[in-house]
Design a protein around this motif. Structure first.
Motif, PDB file in Angstrom:
ATOM      1  N   SER A 393       0.813  -1.220   0.000  1.00  0.00           N
ATOM      2  CA  SER A 393       0.000   0.000   0.000  1.00  0.00           C
ATOM      3  C   SER A 393       0.844   1.266   0.000  1.00  0.00           C
ATOM      4  CB  SER A 393      -0.925   0.005   1.218  1.00  0.00           C
ATOM      5  OG  SER A 393      -1.799  -1.103   1.211  1.00  0.00           O
ATOM      6  N   GLU A 394       2.150   1.110  -0.230  1.00  0.00           N
ATOM      7  CA  GLU A 394       3.078   2.237  -0.288  1.00  0.00           C
ATOM      8  C   GLU A 394       3.108   3.006   1.029  1.00  0.00           C
ATOM      9  OE1 GLU A 394       2.002   4.583  -3.670  1.00  0.00           O
ATOM     10  OE2 GLU A 394       2.700   3.077  -5.109  1.00  0.00           O
ATOM     11  N   GLY A 395       3.038   2.246   2.107  1.00  0.00           N
ATOM     12  CA  GLY A 395       3.087   2.877   3.428  1.00  0.00           C
ATOM     13  C   GLY A 395       4.428   3.514   3.721  1.00  0.00           C
ATOM     14  N   VAL A 396       5.520   2.891   3.236  1.00  0.00           N
ATOM     15  CA  VAL A 396       6.857   3.452   3.464  1.00  0.00           C
ATOM     16  C   VAL A 396       6.970   4.819   2.796  1.00  0.00           C
ATOM     17  CG1 VAL A 396       9.321   3.126   3.064  1.00  0.00           C
ATOM     18  CG2 VAL A 396       7.895   1.168   3.697  1.00  0.00           C
ATOM     19  N   ASP A 397       6.472   4.921   1.584  1.00  0.00           N
ATOM     20  CA  ASP A 397       6.526   6.199   0.859  1.00  0.00           C
ATOM     21  C   ASP A 397       5.803   7.299   1.630  1.00  0.00           C
ATOM     22  OD1 ASP A 397       6.501   3.788  -0.932  1.00  0.00           O
ATOM     23  OD2 ASP A 397       7.101   5.280  -2.433  1.00  0.00           O
ATOM     24  N   THR A 427      12.704  -7.059   6.057  1.00  0.00           N
ATOM     25  CA  THR A 427      13.820  -6.945   5.107  1.00  0.00           C
ATOM     26  C   THR A 427      13.414  -6.200   3.838  1.00  0.00           C
ATOM     27  OG1 THR A 427      14.789  -9.006   5.939  1.00  0.00           O
ATOM     28  CG2 THR A 427      15.496  -8.255   3.759  1.00  0.00           C
ATOM     29  N   ASP A 428      12.294  -6.579   3.252  1.00  0.00           N
ATOM     30  CA  ASP A 428      11.835  -5.896   2.037  1.00  0.00           C
ATOM     31  C   ASP A 428      11.506  -4.434   2.320  1.00  0.00           C
ATOM     32  OD1 ASP A 428      12.118  -8.254   0.651  1.00  0.00           O
ATOM     33  OD2 ASP A 428      10.003  -8.828   0.879  1.00  0.00           O
ATOM     34  N   MET A 429      11.023  -4.170   3.517  1.00  0.00           N
ATOM     35  CA  MET A 429      10.704  -2.803   3.896  1.00  0.00           C
ATOM     36  C   MET A 429      11.970  -1.947   3.955  1.00  0.00           C
ATOM     37  SD  MET A 429       7.366  -2.149   4.827  1.00  0.00           S
ATOM     38  CE  MET A 429       6.928  -3.465   5.942  1.00  0.00           C
TER      39      MET A 429
END
Length: 638
Positions: A393-397, A427-429
């Motif tokens: 959901s593009e939470g990191v962005d 890890t992917d985050m």
């Protein structure tokens, strides 16, 4: 009691006498006549007063009143303001001249005072078991009568409106039972009134449902019995509350309350208050037994309703309460967290929180709403499935963008990233974080650049933001593969600008170390006092002492030394610089080793305290194994 309302009751039958205004004019006074005693006119009166003729045709004949030295009677129709005591005898010194109240007001006050007196005399110490049973019997009769009339005349409200009013009154009278839980609650259960109450949650009249909700909310309040001074009585009140709670749950109260949430229309004030009290009952129930959160989510549509409610365009107290309840449901409950993810809770939370990227909350209530929604998201991110949804959901962005804006949401965005990137499931985050250029924003926050609080915040180690920034950096070192471009970019941040990031780490380390020394001194004093008293230090006590050290600076110290061990191991220039800076403080790499050994030996206790999962997945080294390798490397340079 509201005295104003008391004097607004229907007036007594009006007197035939003419009423005077409160402030009569001189003209009005001139028109008043004093009447003589009936059938008695004296010819030898010392003084005769002739009254002027009235303008009324029916009263043209003049009436006269004589004034004698003996006893006489006067017409009491005249009394300024209708004072009932205007013509009463004065006291010996002539000080009393009227009471200022009309006869009607005097009668009302008399009734009021007598009612108060009767209540005090009948029950001076509170509600009795007799009055409770009488109240419950009245309630039961009101319920049965209303059901009977509604079944007989379903299409004629005039036939059951009176019984509905009686039921409303009987329900409101039950609110007083919360004042005496020890007596009332067991009797509520024994008499079957709890079943009647729960049954009314399906009543055709929403106002009756709201009355029932108000009663249950009051009876289940967590503060019930706290006003009692005796501790034994407080314990008895809690036992009584437990009995009532169990009876309510046996009658499927959770399911019925959730069904009524969609029934009530929050545009109406009474319905809005009803929804608020339903949410309050859920909070009371979860405070009584947190394990019931699983039942509330799995057996009802509560999660769906909460997610819909927090998306409301207008903010209100029920929207804020929904976010708080959502946060409570996701605490320490993996099943609810996964259900949150399955119902698109991550997408909903990010959508609602995105509005705070460009603006701050307008008031304290909306600030609390935003924080509760962030807390709910952080709790859910403990599950690997939710982390995957957060990444998709593009939470990191969104979190990185919030960090750049430097609004109130910045601190919460940093905390959310810390939870999202922790553990091997993050890890992917971590890779995505570097990809969206999060390193620059992260280290700007770490160095205090652009922060309004950086100048006044002397104790960096006490900053919640700093703790979460350190957690993110720690996760980056744990999860980004060695020799990868992302790893090199991370190490470069500690080399640039003459190792300023490493110096900042050492500054944070010193602050944490100073705080920890104070806590250690307190713990040692407590140990000596315990041993001097003849008691022993139990293993459970040692665990508690360790948790206190974590809160007192040890957790920050462990995280900083973990990061320092990585940068020292991977870059010779940083190792030389850190070693030199430690020597200036009469320390060495051995101090870092000691901290990491404590971290390794207490890893299980630490996992319980902060919720971080150190279990290896897919052949990846566990946290304890990584710590041991770092310790082995540092031993070669001591």
């Amino acid at each position: 009691m509201d005295i104003d309302k008391l004097f607004k009751v229907p007036k007594l039958p009006a007197s035939s006498k003419r009423k005077m205004p409160d402030n009569p004019t001189p003209e009005m006074l001139k028109k008043m006549r004093l009447e003589p005693p009936s059938g008695e006119e004296s010819d030898d009166s010392p003084m005769v007063i002739d009254t002027p003729e009235s303008s009324s045709a029916a009263r043209r004949q003049s009436r006269r009143a004589t004034v004698e030295d003996g006893d006489y009677e006067v017409d009491t129709s005249f009394a300024p303001g209708g004072d009932a005591d205007y013509f009463a005898e004065e006291d010996g010194e002539g000080r009393f001249y009227g009471g200022g109240l009309t006869a009607e007001q005097k009668q009302i006050l008399s009734i009021f005072e007598s009612a108060e007196g009767e209540g005090t005399a009948e029950d001076p110490e509170g509600i009795s078991i007799t009055s409770i049973r009488r109240m419950l019997l009245k309630f039961e009769r009101a319920v049965n009568k209303n059901q009977d009339q509604r079944s007989k005349y379903p299409d004629d409200p005039s036939k059951f409106i009176d019984s509905e009013a009686d039921l409303d009154s009987a329900l409101k009278s039950l609110l007083s039972l919360a004042q005496s839980p020890v007596l009332a609650y067991p009797e509520l259960v024994r008499s079957g009134s709890v079943s009647l109450l729960i049954g009314l949650l399906s009543h055709e009249n929403a106002d009756i449902v709201i009355d029932v909700v108000d009663v249950i909310h009051e009876l289940t309040d967590e503060d019930v019995g706290n006003e009692l001074e005796d501790e034994e009585e407080q314990e008895e009140a809690q036992v009584a509350l437990k009995t009532l709670m169990e009876a309510l749950l046996e009658n499927s109260i959770l399911e019925l309350l959730v069904d009524n949430l969609s029934r009530l229309n929050e545009t109406e004030e009474s319905d809005r208050q009803g929804v608020f009290h339903i949410l309050g009952i859920f909070e009371n129930v979860l405070g009584f037994n947190p394990d019931l959160s699983s039942i509330l989510v799995s057996k009802t549509k509560m999660m769906t309703w909460l997610l819909d409610r927090v998306q409301s365009k207008t903010h209100g107290e029920n929207r804020g309460y929904s976010a708080e309840l959502l946060s409570i449901l996701l605490q320490n409950n993996a099943e609810n967290r996964r259900d949150f993810g399955k119902k698109d809770g991550v997408e909903v939370a990010l959508k609602v929180l995105s509005q705070f990227r460009r603006r701050d909350p307008v008031d304290a209530d909306e600030t609390e709403f935003m924080e509760n929604l962030f807390d709910a998201l952080c709790s859910a991110l403990a599950e690997p499935e939710v982390k995957s949804l957060f990444l998709a959901s593009e939470g990191v962005d969104l979190m990185v963008l919030m960090m750049k804006e430097k609004l109130q949401s910045k601190s919460r965005a940093i905390k959310t990233l810390d939870y999202a990137m922790s553990g091997t499931a993050g890890t992917d985050m971590c890779a995505n974080f570097v990809e969206v250029l999060g390193l620059k924003t992260l280290f700007a926050a770490f160095m205090g650049k652009g922060s309004k609080k950086s100048k006044s915040n002397g104790l960096v180690a006490t900053s919640e933001d700093t703790a979460h920034v350190l957690g993110i950096v720690s996760s980056l070192f744990s999860n980004i593969p060695s020799e990868s471009p992302d790893r090199i970019r991370l190490l470069t941040k500690f080399v640039e600008n003459n190792y300023e990031k490493a110096d900042k780490l050492l500054e944070v380390r010193e602050n944490a170390h100073n705080r920890l020394k104070i806590v250690n001194a307190e713990i040692e004093a407590e140990k000596k006092e315990t041993l001097a008293g003849g008691s022993e230090i139990e293993p459970e006590d040692e665990d508690l002492f360790y948790l206190r050290r974590l809160e007192g600076g040890l957790f920050t110290l462990q995280t900083v030394d973990y990061i320092l061990a990585w940068v020292v191991m991977e870059d010779n220039g940083i190792r030389a610089h850190v070693t030199q800076m430690l020597e200036r403080k009469n320390q060495s790499l051995q101090n870092i080793i000691t901290t990491l050994e404590i971290y390794r030996d207490n890893l299980d206790v630490d996992t319980q305290s902060n919720g971080v999962d150190h279990t290896p997945e897919g052949g990846v080294l566990s946290q304890k194994e990584i710590l041991q390798q770092l310790i082995n490397f540092l031993h070669g340079y001591v």
